[in-house]
Design a protein around this motif. Structure first.
Motif, PDB file in Angstrom:
ATOM      1  N   GLU A   1      25.226  -9.519  42.430  1.00 30.37           N
ATOM      2  CA  GLU A   1      24.538 -10.560  43.175  1.00 30.37           C
ATOM      3  C   GLU A   1      23.961 -10.213  44.256  1.00 30.37           C
ATOM      4  O   GLU A   1      22.842 -10.835  44.573  1.00 30.37           O
ATOM      5  N   GLY A   2      24.486  -9.595  45.224  1.00 29.13           N
ATOM      6  CA  GLY A   2      24.061  -9.033  46.462  1.00 29.13           C
ATOM      7  C   GLY A   2      22.804  -8.275  46.259  1.00 29.13           C
ATOM      8  O   GLY A   2      21.801  -8.461  47.122  1.00 29.13           O
ATOM      9  N   VAL A   3      22.629  -7.279  45.221  1.00 32.57           N
ATOM     10  CA  VAL A   3      21.587  -6.615  45.104  1.00 32.57           C
ATOM     11  C   VAL A   3      20.429  -7.531  44.595  1.00 32.57           C
ATOM     12  O   VAL A   3      19.282  -7.243  44.994  1.00 32.57           O
ATOM     13  N   ARG A   4      20.532  -8.611  43.659  1.00 30.70           N
ATOM     14  CA  ARG A   4      19.732  -9.550  43.234  1.00 30.70           C
ATOM     15  C   ARG A   4      18.989 -10.107  44.447  1.00 30.70           C
ATOM     16  O   ARG A   4      18.044 -10.547  44.483  1.00 30.70           O
ATOM     17  N   ALA A   5      19.994 -10.720  45.379  1.00 26.44           N
ATOM     18  CA  ALA A   5      19.780 -11.462  46.517  1.00 26.44           C
ATOM     19  C   ALA A   5      18.883 -10.659  47.502  1.00 26.44           C
ATOM     20  O   ALA A   5      18.451 -11.210  48.243  1.00 26.44           O
ATOM     21  N   GLY A   6      19.083  -9.460  47.486  1.00 22.56           N
ATOM     22  CA  GLY A   6      18.356  -8.335  48.374  1.00 22.56           C
ATOM     23  C   GLY A   6      19.283  -8.323  49.740  1.00 22.56           C
ATOM     24  O   GLY A   6      19.035  -7.881  50.754  1.00 22.56           O
ATOM     25  N   THR A   7      20.440  -8.823  49.674  1.00 24.84           N
ATOM     26  CA  THR A   7      21.374  -8.689  50.737  1.00 24.84           C
ATOM     27  C   THR A   7      22.315  -7.389  50.707  1.00 24.84           C
ATOM     28  O   THR A   7      22.841  -6.729  51.718  1.00 24.84           O
ATOM     29  N   ILE A   8      22.067  -6.784  49.401  1.00 25.62           N
ATOM     30  CA  ILE A   8      22.473  -5.304  49.349  1.00 25.62           C
ATOM     31  C   ILE A   8      21.600  -4.206  48.948  1.00 25.62           C
ATOM     32  O   ILE A   8      20.941  -4.672  47.820  1.00 25.62           O
ATOM     33  N   SER A   9      21.467  -3.260  49.414  1.00 28.71           N
ATOM     34  CA  SER A   9      20.487  -2.342  48.939  1.00 28.71           C
ATOM     35  C   SER A   9      20.882  -1.718  47.561  1.00 28.71           C
ATOM     36  O   SER A   9      22.164  -1.549  47.631  1.00 28.71           O
TER      37      SER A   9
END
Length: 248
Positions: A8-16
């Motif tokens: 979810e973090g990757v999709r939201a852009g908060t995790i590379s």
């Protein structure tokens, strides 16, 4: 971090993508020399590793606690002393301690609770084990209702709460002495009952063995039994049942 949260973090852009790849490549345990932290346990079983604090050397305990907190964003230890809690606070000042259950923990601030687990005790002396069970279930995301001091020496106390107990997805019945509470509840509910014998009682209770034998010889159906004073084990199993019930 949970795999779903990571994606979810990757999709939201908060995790590379690179950071996510690095976390996924990490070996399934972290070698500390004196311990191998099972960082993939939550991926496999849905439950992160919990620390059994009693008997651990001080330097081992605080390092394990700190590492698991860094990896999971939350952490729980059972059977901790006040002195161990004071040590843990030096590396994790957010940690809180309950001297009744002897649990020390840090929870995620956004944690939600689901379902309903009823935790019942025969007497007030059984509350430390009950709190270990209840707080374990709460840590793992279950809603818990407590019904304390409803033992067989005054069944009207149990009957006064029976409708609420019957509405739970499962029941934890905790008793010392002769351990009869689990059998009584088992005959009154249509949900699984997890019986926990406690070491509360006089000499012939044999530190909980009498209650254990009563529970494993119960004629009531739907009762499973964990070890003497094992509130943690009961809270864990109850959460598994509660999660299954809520999935339906």
């Amino acid at each position: 971090m949970d795999v779903k949260d990571l994606l979810e973090g990757v999709r939201a852009g908060t995790i590379s993508v690179e950071e996510a790849e690095g976390q996924l490549r990490r070996q399934p345990f972290e070698e500390l020399g004196f311990a191998k932290l099972d960082l993939h346990r939550k991926v496999r079983s849905g439950f992160a590793e919990v620390i059994f604090c009693s008997g651990k050397k001080d330097e081992y305990l605080i390092r394990i606690f700190e590492k698991l907190y860094q990896a999971e964003g939350e952490v729980m230890g059972t059977r901790a002393s006040q002195e161990q809690y004071e040590l843990i606070k030096t590396v994790c000042p957010e940690a809180v301690y309950d001297p009744i259950s002897r649990i020390v923990r840090i929870d995620r601030p956004d944690k939600e609770s689901i379902g309903n687990i009823a935790v019942c005790t025969a007497g007030t002396a059984d509350i430390p084990v009950a709190e270990e069970a209840a707080q374990t279930a709460e840590y793992f995301g279950s809603h818990v209702e407590r019904f304390y001091d409803v033992g067989v020496s005054g069944l009207h106390r149990l009957f006064a709460k029976l409708e609420r107990i019957q509405s739970a997805n499962c029941v934890i019945a905790i008793a010392g002495m002769e351990g009869a509470l689990a059998s009584v509840i088992g005959g009154l509910v249509d949900k699984p009952v997890i019986a926990v014998p406690t070491s509360v009682g006089y000499g012939a209770s044999m530190n909980g063995l009498s209650a254990l034998l009563t529970m494993i010889n119960s004629c009531a159906n739907g009762i499973s039994v964990v070890n003497i004073d094992n509130g943690y084990g009961a809270g864990y199993i109850a959460t598994q049942i509660n999660r299954l019930a809520e999935k339906k």
